[in-house]
Structures are given as structure tokens and as C-alpha cells.
Design an enzyme around this catalytic site. Structure first.
Site: not given
Ligand SMILES: O=C(O)[C@H](O)COP(=O)(O)O
Length: 248
Positions: A9-13, A22, A60, A87, A89, A98, A114, A182
Site C-alpha cells: 500500500h501507499g504511505e499510511s498515516l 500491524g 490502506r 499485515e 500483527h 519505531k 520487525r 502490506h
Molecule cells: O505494520 C507496520 O508498522 C508497517 O506496515 C510495516 O512496518 P515494518 O516495516 O516496521 O515492519
């Protein structure tokens, strides 16, 4: 040659805010919408005509797919949604920033959460309102199959049966399929398709909304895989994703 295009997907919030997402159902940003439309343009220019598309239960991914199909004027094609494409979980990490998490626990620990194959973050407590069992969209999924956290292995274990039983067999009667999902659910599929080891998969970071093409011959043997886009730019985007989990 038959092909399956995988698209994150594209950039999410929460991508923008650099928070673990997740199964949290966050929307696309304006930039994410533009990225999705751009992916649609690229696929259109390359002449793709999809027979069917697959996506997750998370907006997303759904909205990215809609933008892509809109750009391609292929809004009419059959679309199948499955919770199995959701995605990974992220358990108790969901919602946390992060790089702040890396400040607190170290870069190495965050890399394990991750990217390691078989280590999952701490699970949400059973009675946490974010437990998917309280979400109506998962009402038909047996409780024991609904995660409160996942390692990549757990994600692979729920996604690959869907790949083998639903997505891949439909390639027999189709030429081009699109899967919009995802970062980690797609890493699971790519690991399986390319037989990537548990050690090497740690280093795969998927950028948002860059089409990743997998080509198969008529016997459905994987022949070739490549991203659509400038390799240098894609390399930079991948590095930026890897760096999201590091201290500032
Ligand atoms: O769930 C998330 O935070 C992202 O979609 C993927 O995140 P990651 O690159 O930290 O695994």
C-alpha cells in the site's frame, strides 16, 4: 508469460508518524494516495490488464487497490478481500513510534521484532479492545486463528494456505493478477516464492507502492521477478524503510 504483481500500500498515516501499525486500520496520507495513483499509471503504461485482484481487510491496502484500478480504468475487475492478507500483527508494539522504541530497547531488539523470522513482539492481552476478536470484520474467523501478535513465521502460516489454495490456482485460468497488501505479509509471500532463507529475509524491506512483478511460464514455474521503477531510487526507498526502526 503469466504474472502476479505484488504491491505494498501507499504511505499510511502511521507510516508518516513512524508508528508500528500491524492490524490497526489507519488510512492513507495524501502522499500515499499519490503513490498509489503513480503505481496505477506505471502499470497502465506497461499495458497490464488484470483478471482479478486480491487485497486485505485493511483500508490502506483496499484504498491503494482502488486508486490503482481507477488509474488503469480497471475498476470493474473482480476483487477478493481476505483477512489472511492483513499485515503481520505487531502485538503490544502497535501504536508505538519505531525510533523511540529503538531508543528504549536498542536497534538490535527492534530489528528482531520487525524482521526476524520466528520472534514475535509481546501479545495484546486477551481483553484488550484491540484484540481482533472484538472487531466485527473478523466475526467469521475462528477465534483460535485470530492473532494477538505474530512473528513473520506466524504470518506466513496464515497467508501461504490462502496463496496456495486461492490466489495461485487462479493463475491457471488468468494471465495477470494483482495482490495489494502490506510490507510484512508480502515479505512472507516473497520468502515462499523465492525460497529465501530465514536469515536472508531479515534484509528485505519493501517500499510503499512500488509494483513488484513475478513472472511464471505456462507450467506456473517462477521465471523472473523485478520491481517496476528506477533501481537506484528503489534501493534508497528500501534503505529508508530499514532505517525507520533505528534510533534517530
Ligand atoms: O505494520 C507496520 O508498522 C508497517 O506496515 C510495516 O512496518 P515494518 O516495516 O516496521 O515492519
Amino acid at each position: 508469460m503469466k504474472s502476479i504483481v505484488l504491491l505494498r500500500h501507499g504511505e499510511s498515516l502511521w507510516n508518516k508518524e513512524n508508528r508500528f501499525t500491524g492490524w490497526t486500520d489507519v488510512d492513507l496520507t495524501e502522499k500515499g494516495i499519490q503513490e498509489a495513483l503513480k503505481a496505477g499509471n506505471v502499470l497502465k503504461e506497461k499495458g497490464y490488464v488484470f483478471d482479478k485482484a486480491y487485497t486485505s481487510y485493511l483500508k490502506r491496502a483496499v484504498k491503494t487497490l482502488n486508486c490503482v484500478l481507477d488509474r488503469m480504468d480497471q475498476d470493474w475487475i473482480p476483487v477478493e478481500k481476505s483477512w489472511r492478507l492483513n499485515e503481520k500483527h505487531y502485538g503490544m508494539l502497535q501504536g508505538l513510534n519505531k525510533s523511540e522504541t529503538a531508543e528504549k530497547y536498542g536497534d538490535e531488539q527492534v530489528l528482531i521484532w520487525r524482521r526476524s523470522y520466528d520472534i514475535a513482539p509481546l501479545p495484546l492481552p486477551e481483553d484488550d479492545p484491540r484484540n481482533p476478536r472484538f472487531d466485527i470484520r473478523y466475526k467469521d474467523v475462528p477465534d483460535k486463528e485470530l492473532p494477538r501478535t505474530e512473528s513473520l513465521k506466524d504470518t506466513v502460516d496464515r497467508i501461504i494456505p490462502y496463496w496456495k489454495e486461492v490466489i495461485f490456482p487462479s493463475l491457471k485460468t488468468s494471465n495477470q493478477l494483482l495482490v495489494v497488501a502490506h510490507g510484512n505479509s508480502l515479505r512472507g509471500i516473497i520468502k515462499y516464492l523465492k525460497n529465501i532463507s530465514n536469515e536472508k529475509i531479515v534484509h528485505l524491506n519493501l517500499p510503499t507502492a512500488i509494483p513488484y512483478v513475478f513472472e511464471f511460464n505456462d507450467d506456473l514455474k517462477l521465471m523472473n521477478d523485478y520491481f517496476l521503477g528506477d533501481p537506484e531510487e528503489i534501493k534508497k526507498l528500501m534503505e529508508a524503510v530499514a532505517n525507520q526502526g533505528k534510533k534517530k
